[in-house]
Write a protein that holds these residues in place. Structure first.
Motif, PDB file in Angstrom:
ATOM      1  N   GLU A 348       0.757  -1.274   0.168  1.00 42.01           N
ATOM      2  CA  GLU A 348      -0.039  -0.165  -0.122  1.00 42.01           C
ATOM      3  C   GLU A 348       0.868   1.353   0.013  1.00 42.01           C
ATOM      4  O   GLU A 348       0.484   2.260  -0.727  1.00 42.01           O
ATOM      5  CB  GLU A 348      -0.794   0.063   1.201  1.00 42.01           C
ATOM      6  CG  GLU A 348      -2.032  -0.985   1.148  1.00 42.01           C
ATOM      7  CD  GLU A 348      -1.611  -2.454   1.360  1.00 42.01           C
ATOM      8  OE1 GLU A 348      -0.598  -2.636   1.971  1.00 42.01           O
ATOM      9  OE2 GLU A 348      -2.288  -3.311   1.041  1.00 42.01           O
ATOM     10  N   ASP A 349       2.083   1.324   0.552  1.00 37.30           N
ATOM     11  CA  ASP A 349       2.909   2.362   0.715  1.00 37.30           C
ATOM     12  C   ASP A 349       3.443   2.608  -0.622  1.00 37.30           C
ATOM     13  O   ASP A 349       3.645   3.842  -1.196  1.00 37.30           O
ATOM     14  CB  ASP A 349       4.132   2.070   1.714  1.00 37.30           C
ATOM     15  CG  ASP A 349       3.675   1.889   3.051  1.00 37.30           C
ATOM     16  OD1 ASP A 349       2.379   2.470   3.451  1.00 37.30           O
ATOM     17  OD2 ASP A 349       4.669   1.448   4.018  1.00 37.30           O
ATOM     18  N   VAL A 350       3.682   1.560  -1.368  1.00 39.78           N
ATOM     19  CA  VAL A 350       4.417   1.845  -2.846  1.00 39.78           C
ATOM     20  C   VAL A 350       3.138   2.160  -3.694  1.00 39.78           C
ATOM     21  O   VAL A 350       3.346   2.868  -4.488  1.00 39.78           O
ATOM     22  CB  VAL A 350       4.884   0.511  -3.308  1.00 39.78           C
ATOM     23  CG1 VAL A 350       5.393   0.435  -4.598  1.00 39.78           C
ATOM     24  CG2 VAL A 350       5.979   0.001  -2.161  1.00 39.78           C
ATOM     25  N   GLU A 351       1.893   1.640  -3.352  1.00 38.39           N
ATOM     26  CA  GLU A 351       0.868   1.926  -4.365  1.00 38.39           C
ATOM     27  C   GLU A 351       0.599   3.322  -4.304  1.00 38.39           C
ATOM     28  O   GLU A 351       0.303   4.064  -5.310  1.00 38.39           O
ATOM     29  CB  GLU A 351      -0.357   1.082  -4.095  1.00 38.39           C
ATOM     30  CG  GLU A 351      -0.312  -0.392  -4.591  1.00 38.39           C
ATOM     31  CD  GLU A 351      -1.528  -1.053  -4.236  1.00 38.39           C
ATOM     32  OE1 GLU A 351      -2.151  -0.668  -3.244  1.00 38.39           O
ATOM     33  OE2 GLU A 351      -1.880  -2.147  -4.866  1.00 38.39           O
ATOM     34  N   ALA A 352       0.812   4.059  -3.136  1.00 36.89           N
ATOM     35  CA  ALA A 352       0.189   5.300  -3.165  1.00 36.89           C
ATOM     36  C   ALA A 352       1.399   6.476  -3.573  1.00 36.89           C
ATOM     37  O   ALA A 352       0.866   7.500  -3.980  1.00 36.89           O
ATOM     38  CB  ALA A 352       0.500   5.714  -1.464  1.00 36.89           C
ATOM     39  N   LEU A 353       2.291   5.758  -4.120  1.00 35.49           N
ATOM     40  CA  LEU A 353       3.458   6.660  -5.061  1.00 35.49           C
ATOM     41  C   LEU A 353       3.296   6.482  -6.570  1.00 35.49           C
ATOM     42  O   LEU A 353       3.959   7.284  -7.239  1.00 35.49           O
ATOM     43  CB  LEU A 353       4.673   6.364  -4.700  1.00 35.49           C
ATOM     44  CG  LEU A 353       5.221   6.707  -3.110  1.00 35.49           C
ATOM     45  CD1 LEU A 353       6.403   5.955  -2.828  1.00 35.49           C
ATOM     46  CD2 LEU A 353       5.249   7.862  -2.678  1.00 35.49           C
ATOM     47  N   LEU A 354       2.410   5.697  -6.852  1.00 39.45           N
ATOM     48  CA  LEU A 354       1.857   5.509  -8.411  1.00 39.45           C
ATOM     49  C   LEU A 354       1.525   6.858  -8.737  1.00 39.45           C
ATOM     50  O   LEU A 354       0.737   7.630  -8.257  1.00 39.45           O
ATOM     51  CB  LEU A 354       1.002   4.246  -8.524  1.00 39.45           C
ATOM     52  CG  LEU A 354       1.350   2.929  -8.292  1.00 39.45           C
ATOM     53  CD1 LEU A 354       0.394   2.016  -8.330  1.00 39.45           C
ATOM     54  CD2 LEU A 354       2.682   2.621  -9.311  1.00 39.45           C
TER      55      LEU A 354
END
Length: 372
Positions: A348-354
């Motif tokens: 989720e942390d990585v997805e927030a940066l898409l």
């Protein structure tokens, strides 16, 4: 900036705040510097040697070999983000594929002057455009099979036979680009006697009618566009097929017109498939436009030294071109990504940066202040 606290009574030793997670630990490269390095090379096309000179003018000595290591290291940091982008790419109902050459000096088993290849795929769900580059030493049919073995849907390509193996996969339907067909007939027009209209002109005119339908319904919804294709495009295709069958037997096969006609005949079922739906593309221009920044950059930096560098280029071009496709300003977005990604601990942390999840970093309209 790390705050350091000392005991007023000198009872305790000074305490320094912990260093925030860094994109490249034990390196002098901050997230902001890395973002600038990647953008000036992969967006602005500035070779590392020239960036070395730029830093040198400001009294900063960073050898280009170090810059190259930073680029490869940054690509490793960005890989989790690219993995999620690739997942989104495969969710689309269709995607575009293309390839272009790249020279890698230190490719095992190949001469430094030989060609390797950068493959590009672009697509994704509505509102989430994705661009993915992949490096491979080969342009053989096994490459698209490896890249798209999990994909099911429509794939837009040119007429290159290297895609034939992929198209044997159940669930994949091939579309072939009408722009490539048109270019062949335009080349045939160029070799006609000057000032005379010939058979190639007739083909160009009929293909123009197909594009006219697309142009007139560019902003229409899928149902309206499908109706227009069935009402206007399909009859034009029927007329073009009748003209093709009548014209082909009387043309020299190896002439410019003959090769154009043969290409049209061989690709016909895949050329007409776009009329099945209202959302399918008529050509592969999206992939060609996507690969253009790489081709322009290649004119400046000429080659990759190692395979690791070529793979790093693929990762970085992927994330930056995806950011651009989503209307996000590349440097501002990448700076945030390189600051926050090292501390990301969950998907989720990585997805927030898409790019499509970052709402406040859109590219400004640089023409808004220009005089009319």
């Amino acid at each position: 900036m790390r705050k350091r606290y000392g005991c007023p009574g000198s009872v305790h030793a000074p305490v320094t705040a912990a260093l925030p997670p860094q994109p490249l630990p034990k390196s002098n490269a901050s997230a902001d510097l890395l973002a600038m390095l990647l953008v000036v090379k992969f967006i602005d096309g500035l070779p590392l040697a020239r960036f070395e000179y730029v830093l040198g003018r400001h009294g900063v000595t960073v050898p280009r070999q170090t810059l190259a290591r930073w680029v490869i290291g940054a690509a490793g940091v960005l890989q989790p983000l690219l993995n999620l982008m690739r997942d989104a790419l495969l969710e689309g109902a269709f995607l575009h594929v293309d390839e272009t050459v790249v020279q890698v000096l230190k490719e095992l088993g190949k001469a430094p002057t030989s060609n390797s290849y950068m493959w590009v795929q672009t697509g994704g769900p509505p509102g989430r455009p994705v661009v993915v580059f992949d490096y491979d030493a080969s342009c053989g049919g096994q490459v698209p099979v490896r890249l798209l073995h999990d994909y099911r849907g429509y794939v837009m390509t040119d007429g290159y036979s290297g895609y034939n193996e992929l198209m044997r996969t159940d669930g994949i339907e091939q579309l072939v680009c009408w722009a490539h067909v048109r270019r062949r007939f335009v080349d045939a027009v160029k070799v006609q006697p000057k000032g005379k209209r010939g058979l190639a002109d007739e083909a160009v005119a009929m293909i123009g009618k197909l594009y006219g339908v697309e142009r007139d319904h560019k902003d229409a919804d899928e149902a309206t566009r499908l109706l227009a294709r069935q009402t206007h495009g399909v009859p034009t295709l029927a007329a073009l097929r009748t003209w093709l069958d009548k014209t082909l037997p009387g043309v020299t096969p190896k002439s410019a017109l003959g090769t154009a006609l043969s290409y049209l005949r061989d690709c016909w079922p895949r050329l007409t498939r776009y009329t099945e739906r209202g959302d399918l593309p008529i050509d592969n221009n999206r992939a060609e436009n996507t690969i253009r920044p790489f081709v322009v950059g290649r004119k400046a930096w000429l080659f990759s030294d190692t395979v690791a560098g070529a793979n790093a280029s693929a990762v970085i071009y992927s994330v930056l071109e995806t950011a651009k496709a989503n209307g996000v300003e590349p440097y501002t977005w990448l700076r945030r990504v390189l600051r926050d990604l090292p501390s990301a601990t969950t998907v989720e942390d990585v997805e927030a940066l898409l790019p499509w999840n970052v709402k406040d970093l859109h590219t400004p309209d640089l023409t808004s202040d220009l005089p009319n």
